[in-house]
Write an enzyme that holds these catalytic residues in place. Structure first.
Site, short mmCIF file in Angstrom:
data_model
loop_
_atom_site.label_atom_id
_atom_site.label_comp_id
_atom_site.label_asym_id
_atom_site.label_seq_id
_atom_site.Cartn_x
_atom_site.Cartn_y
_atom_site.Cartn_z
N LYS A 22 -15.03 0.27 6.33
CA LYS A 22 -14.60 -0.95 7.31
C LYS A 22 -13.32 -1.13 6.97
O LYS A 22 -12.82 -1.68 5.99
CB LYS A 22 -15.49 -2.07 7.03
N ASP A 23 -12.45 -0.89 8.22
CA ASP A 23 -11.01 -1.24 7.85
C ASP A 23 -10.40 -2.05 9.24
O ASP A 23 -11.28 -2.52 9.95
CB ASP A 23 -10.02 0.17 7.74
N MET A 24 -9.15 -2.07 9.25
CA MET A 24 -8.72 -3.18 10.20
C MET A 24 -7.66 -2.20 11.31
O MET A 24 -6.83 -2.66 11.98
CB MET A 24 -8.07 -4.02 9.66
N GLU A 25 -7.57 -0.89 10.98
CA GLU A 25 -6.54 -0.04 11.84
C GLU A 25 -6.93 1.23 12.37
O GLU A 25 -6.30 1.69 13.34
CB GLU A 25 -5.20 0.35 10.93
N ASP B 255 -13.08 -3.24 -1.88
CA ASP B 255 -14.34 -4.33 -1.96
C ASP B 255 -15.58 -3.72 -1.07
O ASP B 255 -15.46 -2.71 -0.57
CB ASP B 255 -14.02 -5.50 -1.08
N THR C 122 -6.11 0.60 2.84
CA THR C 122 -7.54 0.18 2.05
C THR C 122 -8.77 -0.25 2.93
O THR C 122 -8.07 -0.62 4.30
CB THR C 122 -7.25 -1.01 1.16
N GLU D 88 0.69 -1.06 -0.02
CA GLU D 88 0.25 -0.07 0.07
C GLU D 88 0.69 1.36 0.02
O GLU D 88 0.47 2.40 -0.35
CB GLU D 88 -0.63 0.07 1.32
N1 ADE Z 1 -9.30 -3.50 3.90
C1 ADE Z 1 -9.79 -3.77 2.65
N2 ADE Z 1 -11.12 -4.24 2.62
C2 ADE Z 1 -11.41 -4.58 4.05
C3 ADE Z 1 -12.67 -5.09 4.50
N3 ADE Z 1 -13.60 -5.18 3.87
N4 ADE Z 1 -12.40 -4.86 5.97
C4 ADE Z 1 -11.65 -4.64 6.53
N5 ADE Z 1 -10.56 -4.07 6.14
C5 ADE Z 1 -10.44 -4.17 4.78
#
Ligand code: ADE
Length: 247
Positions: free
Chosen positions: A174-177, A200, A90, A19
């Site tokens: 929706k992410d992860m950080e 997505d 992302t 990224e």
């Molecule tokens: N990063 C990219 N797509 C994601 C998703 N659907 N959920 C969490 N992190 C993401």
């Protein structure tokens, strides 16, 4: 936050190396010291520093999720002391809120969690997090990107309760950080801006991992274009010059 403070040092937290590569190349950044597993890349006087979560020594994949992002943000602030922290990456987008694959968003209003479910008094609220952001209306206009509420969790997929919580939070992404980076910035009194591109559709019906892989390059290209624009725009400006006046 002191509105007269000039932004002279910018720290950018990324989870995945893929990224971040275009930004590292664009600013000619070179690896500087960083505590394992965090990888720091800086330029002269470290005016711009990219900080990666680093790789997992067991599996060789990039460290992703809130645990690694928390450590990353702490190491970045501790070693570089930037005037502002950006979290770039992302995310999944919600079609019902108008998100499309490849769109780039700047966070607005607040950042929340959707997978810290603690149904006990006050702990429920603690679990959601609700970390406030600066007003990004002006930045969004200048850079030409969308704005949305980001919700963070530690899984690429979700369970039904996650989805309910994301809807309750009015999340567009929706992410992860982001929420974990926001927490460290709040603790250490740093202005925080999240910028995310959509790989997505969370509510699109296609398995997330399939769409994520198919659209990673497009989303990353768009992310880096807008991130570089954002960095160029805020560099050497004061906080007052980048924050929209409250209505
Ligand atoms: N990063 C990219 N797509 C994601 C998703 N659907 N959920 C969490 N992190 C993401």
């Amino acid at each position: 936050m002191d509105l007269n403070n000039k932004i002279e040092k910018i720290g950018i937290v990324f989870a995945m190396k893929g990224e971040a590569l275009a930004t590292i190349h664009h600013f000619n950044l070179e690896r500087i010291n960083g505590n394992y597993p965090v990888e720091l890349y800086g330029n002269a006087e470290n005016k711009i520093v990219v900080s990666l979560n680093g790789t997992c020594s067991f599996t060789g994949v990039d460290n992703v999720g809130t645990q690694a992002a928390t450590l990353n943000t702490y190491v970045l602030i501790n070693e570089v002391n930037p005037d502002i922290v950006i979290n770039a990456g992302t995310a999944g987008g919600f079609a019902h809120s108008g998100a499309k694959i490849g769109d780039v968003y700047i966070g607005t209003n607040r950042v929340v969690y959707h997978d810290r479910r603690i149904p006990l008094p006050k702990f429920d609220e603690y679990g959601i997090g609700n970390y406030g952001l600066i007003n990004t209306d002006y930045l969004a206009k200048q850079i030409g990107i969308k704005q949305g509420i980001i919700s963070t969790g530690n899984s690429l997929d979700y369970v039904d309760r996650d989805l309910q919580l994301m809807k309750m939070s009015n999340a567009s992404l929706k992410d992860m950080e982001a929420a974990s980076v926001a927490w460290v910035c709040q603790l250490l009194n740093k202005t925080f801006i999240p910028i995310k591109s959509v790989t997505d559709m969370v509510d699109g019906g296609i398995p997330t991992e399939v769409e994520f892989k198919a659209n990673f390059n497009l989303a990353t290209k768009n992310l880096n274009l807008k991130l570089i624009q954002l960095i160029d725009f805020i560099y050497q400006k004061t906080m007052e010059e980048i924050v929209s006046p409250e209505k």
